[in-house]
Design an enzyme around this catalytic site. Structure first.
Site, PDB file in Angstrom:
ATOM      1  N   GLN A 179       0.827  -1.219   0.000  1.00  0.00           N
ATOM      2  CA  GLN A 179       0.000   0.000   0.000  1.00  0.00           C
ATOM      3  C   GLN A 179       0.861   1.269   0.000  1.00  0.00           C
ATOM      4  O   GLN A 179       0.330   2.372   0.119  1.00  0.00           O
ATOM      5  CB  GLN A 179      -0.939   0.006   1.220  1.00  0.00           C
ATOM      6  CG  GLN A 179      -1.938  -1.137   1.234  1.00  0.00           C
ATOM      7  CD  GLN A 179      -3.028  -1.011   0.162  1.00  0.00           C
ATOM      8  OE1 GLN A 179      -3.224   0.052  -0.428  1.00  0.00           O
ATOM      9  NE2 GLN A 179      -3.727  -2.107  -0.102  1.00  0.00           N
ATOM     10  N   SER A 199       2.794  -5.044  -5.303  1.00  0.00           N
ATOM     11  CA  SER A 199       1.835  -5.652  -6.231  1.00  0.00           C
ATOM     12  C   SER A 199       1.362  -4.593  -7.231  1.00  0.00           C
ATOM     13  O   SER A 199       0.896  -3.522  -6.818  1.00  0.00           O
ATOM     14  CB  SER A 199       0.641  -6.163  -5.402  1.00  0.00           C
ATOM     15  OG  SER A 199       0.108  -7.310  -5.978  1.00  0.00           O
ATOM     16  N   HIS A 201      -1.191  -4.134  -9.204  1.00  0.00           N
ATOM     17  CA  HIS A 201      -2.576  -3.635  -9.317  1.00  0.00           C
ATOM     18  C   HIS A 201      -2.947  -2.630  -8.235  1.00  0.00           C
ATOM     19  O   HIS A 201      -4.032  -2.046  -8.272  1.00  0.00           O
ATOM     20  CB  HIS A 201      -3.577  -4.800  -9.324  1.00  0.00           C
ATOM     21  CG  HIS A 201      -3.713  -5.554  -8.035  1.00  0.00           C
ATOM     22  ND1 HIS A 201      -4.845  -5.507  -7.281  1.00  0.00           N
ATOM     23  CD2 HIS A 201      -2.857  -6.365  -7.374  1.00  0.00           C
ATOM     24  CE1 HIS A 201      -4.701  -6.276  -6.213  1.00  0.00           C
ATOM     25  NE2 HIS A 201      -3.502  -6.803  -6.244  1.00  0.00           N
ATOM     26  N   CYS A 327     -10.162  -9.533   0.544  1.00  0.00           N
ATOM     27  CA  CYS A 327     -10.297 -10.976   0.709  1.00  0.00           C
ATOM     28  C   CYS A 327     -11.278 -11.336   1.814  1.00  0.00           C
ATOM     29  O   CYS A 327     -11.723 -12.455   1.924  1.00  0.00           O
ATOM     30  CB  CYS A 327      -8.941 -11.644   0.925  1.00  0.00           C
ATOM     31  SG  CYS A 327      -7.729 -10.618   1.672  1.00  0.00           S
TER      32      CYS A 327
HETATM   33  N1  PLP Z   1      -0.384  -6.962   1.466  1.00  0.00           N
HETATM   34  C1  PLP Z   1      -1.240  -5.925   1.507  1.00  0.00           C
HETATM   35  C2  PLP Z   1      -0.994  -4.838   2.483  1.00  0.00           C
HETATM   36  C3  PLP Z   1      -2.338  -5.864   0.637  1.00  0.00           C
HETATM   37  O1  PLP Z   1      -3.170  -4.823   0.682  1.00  0.00           O
HETATM   38  C4  PLP Z   1      -2.524  -6.917  -0.275  1.00  0.00           C
HETATM   39  C5  PLP Z   1      -3.700  -6.927  -1.158  1.00  0.00           C
HETATM   40  O2  PLP Z   1      -4.826  -6.699  -0.726  1.00  0.00           O
HETATM   41  C6  PLP Z   1      -1.596  -7.975  -0.294  1.00  0.00           C
HETATM   42  C7  PLP Z   1      -0.556  -7.958   0.588  1.00  0.00           C
HETATM   43  C8  PLP Z   1      -1.725  -9.102  -1.274  1.00  0.00           C
HETATM   44  O3  PLP Z   1      -1.527  -8.631  -2.572  1.00  0.00           O
HETATM   45  P1  PLP Z   1      -1.874  -9.558  -3.839  1.00  0.00           P
HETATM   46  O4  PLP Z   1      -3.288 -10.032  -3.617  1.00  0.00           O
HETATM   47  O5  PLP Z   1      -1.777  -8.654  -4.991  1.00  0.00           O
HETATM   48  O6  PLP Z   1      -0.919 -10.675  -3.832  1.00  0.00           O
END
Ligand code: PLP
Length: 375
Positions: A179, A199, A201, A327
């Site tokens: 983030q 990440s 996206h 999630c």
């Molecule tokens: N860590 C944080 C702080 C996140 O916000 C997210 C995604 O929601 C993730 C890890 C996991 O990222 P990804 O689903 O793109 O692997």
């Protein structure tokens, strides 16, 4: 029905410029980067240029960047590998993303490893005194695993200080910067982080692609055997077009950083004042200081029975929002982050995470308030 997107911390909308470039890459870069003919070499050259560009944004070296399918993969890889390589203790918090918490939980149940969860201040920040006490406590190979910016409440860790303390006590430091990347500058030539994940996206790039930063000389063993890609660490034909688009998205995020952050701050401040005005008793779970500009978590002064329905009811009005991390959005359980920070009464009330991007306007906040009035 007009759709208002206020869930950018779950995933961000790709920049139109990035979509245009990605489409171009898909039609022009057709070779496998491992192929030795001219088309393969063009793809390989684009891939390595992307690696250099990402490294440059972080003031790192390109050999320290490994492309992955996203942050979850990197998190799983780093934590498991550190334990395989002798880490006996992990220091973390209970408000990390589930990708971190569940990976640690799985290891804790199957390996001889100690896990220390730091206690948290009211705003989700850690106590550095407690961190030092734990680091001093015993001479034990340790991994400190703390996220840069919390995805539900936006609390920001002082990574510079954390990295300094980890070095002082010879602990490894891994930060989930999902983030934070593209939203703030991180200079890895100054900040002594050992491992970091991101990440694509989350900063207006494509989904299913990310990167892992591994400081030179830190260990990491092969995740996938096969074709020898990513210096033999992660075999498999690279997700070239997504990697290039992610890199463009990151470059645009850093080029527009100051003005976009100012815009986000304006929207967040406006949202706080409007929500407090229209819904007296609203509790702001993201403190104005030390939180990211794109995340605002609130508890609304609504009856408890509305808690599980609020996301659905807003969705019916064309507003996309989350209760916590994406999630968990289908779950009726309270957020694991708020569960650590709110009292029992507040925890039962409806809480939402409103998360913005440069694409949002103040009118989106007006629309949210109008929709909330009808709930
Ligand atoms: N860590 C944080 C702080 C996140 O916000 C997210 C995604 O929601 C993730 C890890 C996991 O990222 P990804 O689903 O793109 O692997």
């Amino acid at each position: 029905m007009a759709q208002i997107y206020l869930d950018s911390a779950a995933t961000s909308i790709m920049r139109p410029e990035v979509i245009a470039k990605m489409t171009q890459y898909m039609s022009e870069l057709i070779g496998n980067p491992s192929a030795t003919h001219a088309l393969g070499r063009s793809s390989k050259s684009a891939l390595e240029t992307a690696r250099k560009t990402i490294a440059k944004h972080l003031n790192a070296s390109s050999s320290e960047i490994i492309f992955t399918s996203g942050a979850t993969e990197g998190i799983h890889w780093v934590i498991n590998d550190c334990v395989d390589n002798g880490v006996k203790r992990i220091i973390t918090t209970r408000i990390e993303h589930h990708a971190v918490l569940d990976t640690i939980f799985a290891i804790e149940n199957s390996r001889d490893i100690e896990v220390d969860y730091l206690s948290l201040n009211e705003n989700g920040t850690i106590s550095y005194t407690e961190l030092v006490q734990l680091l001093q406590k015993e001479d034990c190979p340790t991994l400190v695993c703390l996220m840069h910016t919390n995805n539900e409440i936006g609390t920001i860790l002082d990574i510079e200080k954390t990295a300094r303390l980890c070095k002082q006590y010879q602990a490894l430091f891994f930060t989930d910067a999902v983030q934070a990347i593209g939203k703030t500058t991180i200079d890895l030539s100054i900040i002594d982080v050992d491992y970091l994940v991101a990440s694509g996206h989350k900063f207006h790039g494509p989904k299913g692609v990310g990167f892992l930063y591994k400081r030179k000389n830190r260990f990491l063993k092969t995740l996938f055997h096969g074709g020898g890609q990513e210096k033999g660490l992660r075999a498999g034909t690279e997700n070239l077009h997504s990697i290039l688009a992610m890199t463009d998205a990151l470059t645009l995020s850093y080029q527009n950083l100051a003005q976009e952050q100012e815009h986000l701050k304006k929207i967040k401040d406006y949202a706080i004042s409007e929500l407090e005005l229209h819904f007296p008793g609203t509790k702001i779970n993201s403190y104005p200081e030390k939180t990211a500009n794109h995340i605002l978590n609130i508890t609304l002064p609504f009856p408890e029975k509305k808690a599980s329905m609020i996301v659905f009811l807003l969705d019916m009005k064309g507003i996309a929002i989350s209760r916590g991390s994406a999630c968990q959005s289908g779950s009726n359980q309270p957020s694991h982050v708020l569960a650590q920070l709110l009292n029992k009464e507040d925890l039962k009330k409806p809480s939402i995470r409103i998360s913005f991007s440069y694409q949002n306007t103040l009118e989106d906040i007006d629309a949210l308030c109008e929709a909330l009035k009808t709930i």
